[in-house]
Structure formats: structure tokens, C-alpha cells
Design a protein around this motif. Structure first.
Motif, PDB file in Angstrom:
ATOM      1  N   ASP A  37       0.862  -1.180   0.000  1.00 49.02           N
ATOM      2  CA  ASP A  37       0.000   0.000   0.000  1.00 49.02           C
ATOM      3  C   ASP A  37       0.902   1.234   0.000  1.00 49.02           C
ATOM      4  N   LEU A  38       0.893   1.971  -1.092  1.00 47.71           N
ATOM      5  CA  LEU A  38       1.760   3.140  -1.228  1.00 47.71           C
ATOM      6  C   LEU A  38       1.433   4.249  -0.231  1.00 47.71           C
ATOM      7  N   ASN A  39       0.283   4.152   0.443  1.00 50.98           N
ATOM      8  CA  ASN A  39      -0.076   5.147   1.455  1.00 50.98           C
ATOM      9  C   ASN A  39       0.606   4.878   2.796  1.00 50.98           C
ATOM     10  N   ASN A  44       6.734   4.462   1.418  1.00 46.64           N
ATOM     11  CA  ASN A  44       6.720   5.846   0.963  1.00 46.64           C
ATOM     12  C   ASN A  44       7.752   6.127  -0.121  1.00 46.64           C
ATOM     13  N   ASN A  45       8.917   5.467  -0.075  1.00 50.90           N
ATOM     14  CA  ASN A  45       9.953   5.687  -1.099  1.00 50.90           C
ATOM     15  C   ASN A  45       9.457   5.353  -2.500  1.00 50.90           C
ATOM     16  N   LEU A  46       8.464   4.470  -2.605  1.00 48.51           N
ATOM     17  CA  LEU A  46       7.971   4.070  -3.922  1.00 48.51           C
ATOM     18  C   LEU A  46       7.101   5.132  -4.583  1.00 48.51           C
ATOM     19  N   ASN A  47       6.835   6.219  -3.886  1.00 46.57           N
ATOM     20  CA  ASN A  47       6.077   7.323  -4.480  1.00 46.57           C
ATOM     21  C   ASN A  47       6.954   8.207  -5.352  1.00 46.57           C
ATOM     22  N   THR A  48       8.266   7.948  -5.352  1.00 45.77           N
ATOM     23  CA  THR A  48       9.217   8.706  -6.162  1.00 45.77           C
ATOM     24  C   THR A  48       9.964   7.742  -7.082  1.00 45.77           C
ATOM     25  N   ILE A  49      10.142   8.128  -8.324  1.00 41.21           N
ATOM     26  CA  ILE A  49      10.866   7.293  -9.287  1.00 41.21           C
ATOM     27  C   ILE A  49      12.310   7.118  -8.831  1.00 41.21           C
ATOM     28  N   GLY A  50      12.773   5.871  -8.851  1.00 40.14           N
ATOM     29  CA  GLY A  50      14.170   5.580  -8.584  1.00 40.14           C
ATOM     30  C   GLY A  50      14.524   5.272  -7.144  1.00 40.14           C
ATOM     31  N   ASN A  51      13.557   5.243  -6.244  1.00 43.91           N
ATOM     32  CA  ASN A  51      13.842   4.926  -4.838  1.00 43.91           C
ATOM     33  C   ASN A  51      13.388   3.496  -4.548  1.00 43.91           C
ATOM     34  N   PRO A  52      14.316   2.552  -4.399  1.00 40.11           N
ATOM     35  CA  PRO A  52      13.941   1.163  -4.167  1.00 40.11           C
ATOM     36  C   PRO A  52      13.540   0.895  -2.715  1.00 40.11           C
ATOM     37  N   VAL A  53      12.768  -0.170  -2.547  1.00 44.22           N
ATOM     38  CA  VAL A  53      12.334  -0.629  -1.232  1.00 44.22           C
ATOM     39  C   VAL A  53      12.578  -2.126  -1.158  1.00 44.22           C
ATOM     40  N   TYR A  54      13.079  -2.581  -0.015  1.00 39.63           N
ATOM     41  CA  TYR A  54      13.245  -4.009   0.225  1.00 39.63           C
ATOM     42  C   TYR A  54      12.008  -4.514   0.968  1.00 39.63           C
ATOM     43  N   VAL A  55      11.383  -5.551   0.431  1.00 40.35           N
ATOM     44  CA  VAL A  55      10.226  -6.181   1.069  1.00 40.35           C
ATOM     45  C   VAL A  55      10.697  -7.534   1.574  1.00 40.35           C
TER      46      VAL A  55
END
Length: 145
Positions: A37-39, A44-55
């Protein structure tokens, strides 16, 4: 007309690639489906292009997944386990900017393409990152395999 259909069937049968050489022997197929959920502040980093997130949630891939926004409405997701190592204590990759690095062998991969960036020229075969499907519906991004 009968020969046409016979020829078409033969082309379909021989056109399919069943070459096991393309399959990464180090990583097993992991069936999963996970929603981000991007909210939520966690993603939150996924709301900007180029910021990766580890799940790293249990049941997501083998060792988790890296997700990155690579366009306005497009996301990419890759397996977090080193693609050229059998899963072990050092085979979970680490984010370095928009790339990931395998601590076992020091190989670097792009999160925009999944490609190995510093491919050794030693004659051995090296695999790129294992890709996972992504879909977006509103603020929910689903990664699956």
C-alpha cells in the motif's frame, strides 16, 4: 488447407522453448502474491521514481524482493537472493542507491534493468536478477510470481 494446419501446428510445437539452460539453477520458483500500500510510510519511497524498497516479509520470494518505481505508473520487482549463489547466510543482497550488491561475491545488479553490471570475463555463466510481476491498482502495488 490440411497441409497448412499441419505446418502451423509443427511451427507452434517447435517454436516453444523448453531449454532448461535458461533457468537459474541456484534459485527455486517461489509462488507468492503480496500487496504493498503506497499510502503506508513503510513504502513511501515508492512514491518517487528511482527509490527502491526491500520487502522482506515472510512468503515473499525466496529472500524477499526489491521493488522500484521506474516510471509514473510502472514498477519493477526482483528477487532479493543473489542470482549466482545458492541461498545461504550471505546471499541476501543489499541496496546501494539504485543497484543491489551480493555480499557473497561482490556482484552488482541494476534495479532498473535487472542486469549484472560488473559481469566477470572468466568464461563462467552468470545470471541476471530474477524478475517478479507487478501490477498497480490505485495505491496498491501487487508483486507476484
Amino acid at each position: 488447407m490440411k497441409h497448412f494446419w499441419t505446418l502451423a501446428l509443427l511451427l507452434i510445437l517447435f517454436g516453444c522453448d523448453s531449454d532448461p539452460e535458461n533457468r537459474n539453477p541456484f534459485l527455486q520458483e517461489a509462488r507468492f502474491r503480496f500487496e504493498l500500500d503506497l499510502n503506508l510510510p513503510l513504502y513511501n519511497n515508492l512514491n518517487t521514481i528511482g527509490n527502491p524498497v526491500y520487502v522482506g516479509n515472510a512468503g515473499v520470494g525466496i529472500r524477499g524482493a526489491f521493488v522500484i518505481r521506474n516510471g509514473i505508473d510502472t514498477f519493477l520487482a526482483f528477487e532479493a537472493s543473489c542470482p549466482n549463489q545458492t541461498p545461504n547466510e550471505c546471499s541476501t543482497m543489499e541496496i546501494e542507491g539504485q543497484n543491489v550488491v551480493c555480499p557473497c561475491d561482490g556482484l552488482t545488479y541494476s534495479l532498473f534493468t535487472g542486469q549484472l553490471l560488473n559481469r566477470p570475463d572468466d568464461g563462467n555463466r552468470y545470471f541476471d536478477l530474477l524478475f517478479y510481476r507487478t501490477t498497480q491498482s490505485g495505491s496498491i502495488v501487487t508483486i507476484s510470481n
